[in-house]
Design a protein around this motif. Structure first.
Motif, PDB file in Angstrom:
ATOM      1  N   ASN A  48       1.242  -1.373   0.427  1.00  0.00           N
ATOM      2  CA  ASN A  48      -0.486   0.079   0.236  1.00  0.00           C
ATOM      3  C   ASN A  48       0.705   0.847  -0.231  1.00  0.00           C
ATOM      4  O   ASN A  48       0.655   2.376   0.737  1.00  0.00           O
ATOM      5  CB  ASN A  48      -0.732  -0.055   1.305  1.00  0.00           C
ATOM      6  CG  ASN A  48      -2.037   0.926   1.127  1.00  0.00           C
ATOM      7  OD1 ASN A  48      -2.583   1.001  -0.037  1.00  0.00           O
ATOM      8  ND2 ASN A  48      -2.584   1.526   1.957  1.00  0.00           N
ATOM      9  N   SER A  49       2.107   1.545  -0.896  1.00  0.00           N
ATOM     10  CA  SER A  49       2.427   2.447  -1.040  1.00  0.00           C
ATOM     11  C   SER A  49       3.387   2.056  -2.130  1.00  0.00           C
ATOM     12  O   SER A  49       3.016   1.078  -2.886  1.00  0.00           O
ATOM     13  CB  SER A  49       3.285   2.645   0.143  1.00  0.00           C
ATOM     14  OG  SER A  49       4.880   1.560   0.119  1.00  0.00           O
TER      15      SER A  49
ATOM     16  N   TYR B 226      10.534  -8.055   9.789  1.00  0.00           N
ATOM     17  CA  TYR B 226      10.843  -6.373   9.457  1.00  0.00           C
ATOM     18  C   TYR B 226       9.966  -5.838   8.913  1.00  0.00           C
ATOM     19  O   TYR B 226       9.521  -5.304   8.921  1.00  0.00           O
ATOM     20  CB  TYR B 226      12.641  -6.820   9.434  1.00  0.00           C
ATOM     21  CG  TYR B 226      12.984  -5.478   8.577  1.00  0.00           C
ATOM     22  CD1 TYR B 226      13.961  -5.002   9.586  1.00  0.00           C
ATOM     23  CD2 TYR B 226      12.593  -4.953   7.865  1.00  0.00           C
ATOM     24  CE1 TYR B 226      14.462  -3.663   9.624  1.00  0.00           C
ATOM     25  CE2 TYR B 226      13.432  -3.291   7.509  1.00  0.00           C
ATOM     26  CZ  TYR B 226      14.237  -2.925   7.805  1.00  0.00           C
ATOM     27  OH  TYR B 226      14.445  -2.069   7.903  1.00  0.00           O
ATOM     28  N   HIS B 227       9.686  -6.907   7.225  1.00  0.00           N
ATOM     29  CA  HIS B 227       8.657  -6.515   6.207  1.00  0.00           C
ATOM     30  C   HIS B 227       7.629  -6.555   6.827  1.00  0.00           C
ATOM     31  O   HIS B 227       6.608  -4.966   6.296  1.00  0.00           O
ATOM     32  CB  HIS B 227       9.059  -7.135   5.796  1.00  0.00           C
ATOM     33  CG  HIS B 227      10.788  -6.570   4.524  1.00  0.00           C
ATOM     34  ND1 HIS B 227      11.492  -7.863   5.130  1.00  0.00           N
ATOM     35  CD2 HIS B 227      11.400  -6.353   3.910  1.00  0.00           C
ATOM     36  CE1 HIS B 227      12.790  -7.236   4.446  1.00  0.00           C
ATOM     37  NE2 HIS B 227      12.081  -6.274   3.476  1.00  0.00           N
ATOM     38  N   THR B 228       6.448  -7.334   7.007  1.00  0.00           N
ATOM     39  CA  THR B 228       5.781  -7.781   7.969  1.00  0.00           C
ATOM     40  C   THR B 228       5.724  -6.196   8.580  1.00  0.00           C
ATOM     41  O   THR B 228       5.000  -5.466   8.481  1.00  0.00           O
ATOM     42  CB  THR B 228       5.644  -8.455   8.688  1.00  0.00           C
ATOM     43  OG1 THR B 228       6.139 -10.221   8.586  1.00  0.00           O
ATOM     44  CG2 THR B 228       3.814  -8.425   9.260  1.00  0.00           C
ATOM     45  N   GLY B 229       6.755  -5.578   9.367  1.00  0.00           N
ATOM     46  CA  GLY B 229       6.463  -4.413  10.069  1.00  0.00           C
ATOM     47  C   GLY B 229       5.986  -3.295   9.360  1.00  0.00           C
ATOM     48  O   GLY B 229       5.363  -2.383   9.091  1.00  0.00           O
ATOM     49  N   LEU B 230       6.728  -3.038   8.202  1.00  0.00           N
ATOM     50  CA  LEU B 230       7.238  -2.066   7.035  1.00  0.00           C
ATOM     51  C   LEU B 230       5.851  -2.303   6.539  1.00  0.00           C
ATOM     52  O   LEU B 230       4.979  -0.925   5.865  1.00  0.00           O
ATOM     53  CB  LEU B 230       8.403  -2.255   5.969  1.00  0.00           C
ATOM     54  CG  LEU B 230       9.826  -1.929   6.676  1.00  0.00           C
ATOM     55  CD1 LEU B 230      10.150  -1.994   5.756  1.00  0.00           C
ATOM     56  CD2 LEU B 230       9.812  -0.535   7.465  1.00  0.00           C
TER      57      LEU B 230
ATOM     58  N   THR C 255       0.898   1.727   6.825  1.00  0.00           N
ATOM     59  CA  THR C 255       0.460   2.858   6.281  1.00  0.00           C
ATOM     60  C   THR C 255      -0.884   2.688   7.293  1.00  0.00           C
ATOM     61  O   THR C 255      -2.165   3.694   7.452  1.00  0.00           O
ATOM     62  CB  THR C 255       0.159   2.507   5.119  1.00  0.00           C
ATOM     63  OG1 THR C 255      -0.853   1.026   4.497  1.00  0.00           O
ATOM     64  CG2 THR C 255       1.350   3.021   4.054  1.00  0.00           C
ATOM     65  N   VAL C 256      -1.111   1.679   7.966  1.00  0.00           N
ATOM     66  CA  VAL C 256      -2.699   1.539   8.984  1.00  0.00           C
ATOM     67  C   VAL C 256      -1.503   1.975  10.637  1.00  0.00           C
ATOM     68  O   VAL C 256      -2.804   2.233  11.027  1.00  0.00           O
ATOM     69  CB  VAL C 256      -2.174   0.341   8.802  1.00  0.00           C
ATOM     70  CG1 VAL C 256      -3.754  -0.304  10.351  1.00  0.00           C
ATOM     71  CG2 VAL C 256      -2.615  -0.499   7.539  1.00  0.00           C
TER      72      VAL C 256
END
Length: 295
Positions: free
Chosen positions: A98-99, A211-215, A219-220
């Motif tokens: 979503n970015s 790490y990428h789950t956090g990234l 946006t949420v």
């Protein structure tokens, strides 16, 4: 036209167009070579680009925007007839959910790159047969990119690609080129892939996923996402207690150090004293960067 022929043509065109998994920019730098034959290198660059981008590495159908963005930057330092020596810088990134932001996943400079090449030489990949060191190195890193990218989406999802990369490494040893065996040094393709498939380094692969789950959730809920990224990095401390200054740890931070500084220097603040302590302990080479984190 016969309907069956039309159907076959559509299938072939669609299948060929959808078979690629990588969107890779290949660059050949010849500035260090005296009077290089530029036509040969233009042909090589085109051939490598087509090889990486048109090979069906996985059999998975992907849309254009789903392909993995990556690059291979080859710097040649010497050339004698059809023999070449240089380095290859391999980088990959993946789009954050979503970015429009692409997060760096892999950034590695392989300094043991040598190969033979004759202009218009076909580049063919066979996972069980040694074709050439050029094909082996490029195929090896293609699967490494695929595996690391898969690990960022699902814990352990990169394993099948890493296993193929390890098989390529094993087969390539018969070519005698440097970088494929443990006797060639302590930081090369041999250790890179053997560490990735070793259970000892599962914490680092879990870090890559979390790490990428956090990234993906930034946006949420930016604050919660930063906390998740922080927790994922702290996991590396567990690996560091067993394997201080591990090769894979350095590889991780070579890709992520600038991004980590950016993440924790802006937006909603969270406690990071323990994070900076971990960062300085597990990646002291980046201590000047960690000092830039503002909180």
């Amino acid at each position: 036209m016969n309907n069956k022929i039309v159907t076959l043509l559509v299938f072939l065109i669609f299948g060929f167009a959808q078979a690629q998994q990588l969107n890779c920019t290949v660059t050949i730098n010849t500035e260090r070579l005296p009077n290089p034959n530029q036509q040969v290198f233009k042909t090589l660059q085109t051939s490598l680009s087509e090889f990486v981008n048109k090979t069906d590495w996985t059999g998975t159908v992907l849309k254009q925007n789903e392909r993995i963005n990556c690059s291979m930057y080859i710097t040649l330092s010497s050339n004698s007839s059809d023999q070449f020596t240089g380095t290859i810088q391999v980088q990959s990134s993946r789009l954050i959910y979503n970015s429009t932001y692409s997060s760096p996943v892999f950034n590695y400079n392989d300094k043991d790159f040598n190969f033979n090449y004759t202009e218009y030489q076909p580049l063919l990949f066979n996972p069980t047969t040694f074709e050439s060191n050029l094909v082996s190195v490029i195929s090896f890193y293609s699967y490494l990119i695929l595996g690391l990218d898969a690990d960022t989406f699902q814990m352990g999802a990169g394993s099948p690609y890493f296993e193929t990369a390890q098989n390529i490494a094993n087969v390539a040893q018969q070519g005698g080129s440097k970088g494929w065996t443990q006797s060639d040094g302590v930081q090369n393709r041999y250790f890179l892939i053997n560490d990735l498939v070793s259970p000892m380094y599962s914490d680092l692969r879990q870090t890559l996923f979390l790490y990428h789950t956090g990234l993906d959730n930034m946006t949420v809920d930016l604050k919660t996402s930063k906390e998740k990224v922080k927790s994922s990095i702290v996991l590396i401390a567990k690996l560091n207690s067993v394997k201080p200054n591990a090769f894979l740890t350095r590889v991780f931070f070579d890709a992520k150090s600038d991004e980590i500084v950016s993440i924790f220097s802006g937006g909603p603040s969270i406690p990071i004293t323990d994070l900076t302590e971990v960062l300085n302990r597990v990646s002291p080479l980046n201590s000047t960067k960690w000092a830039q984190i503002k909180f």
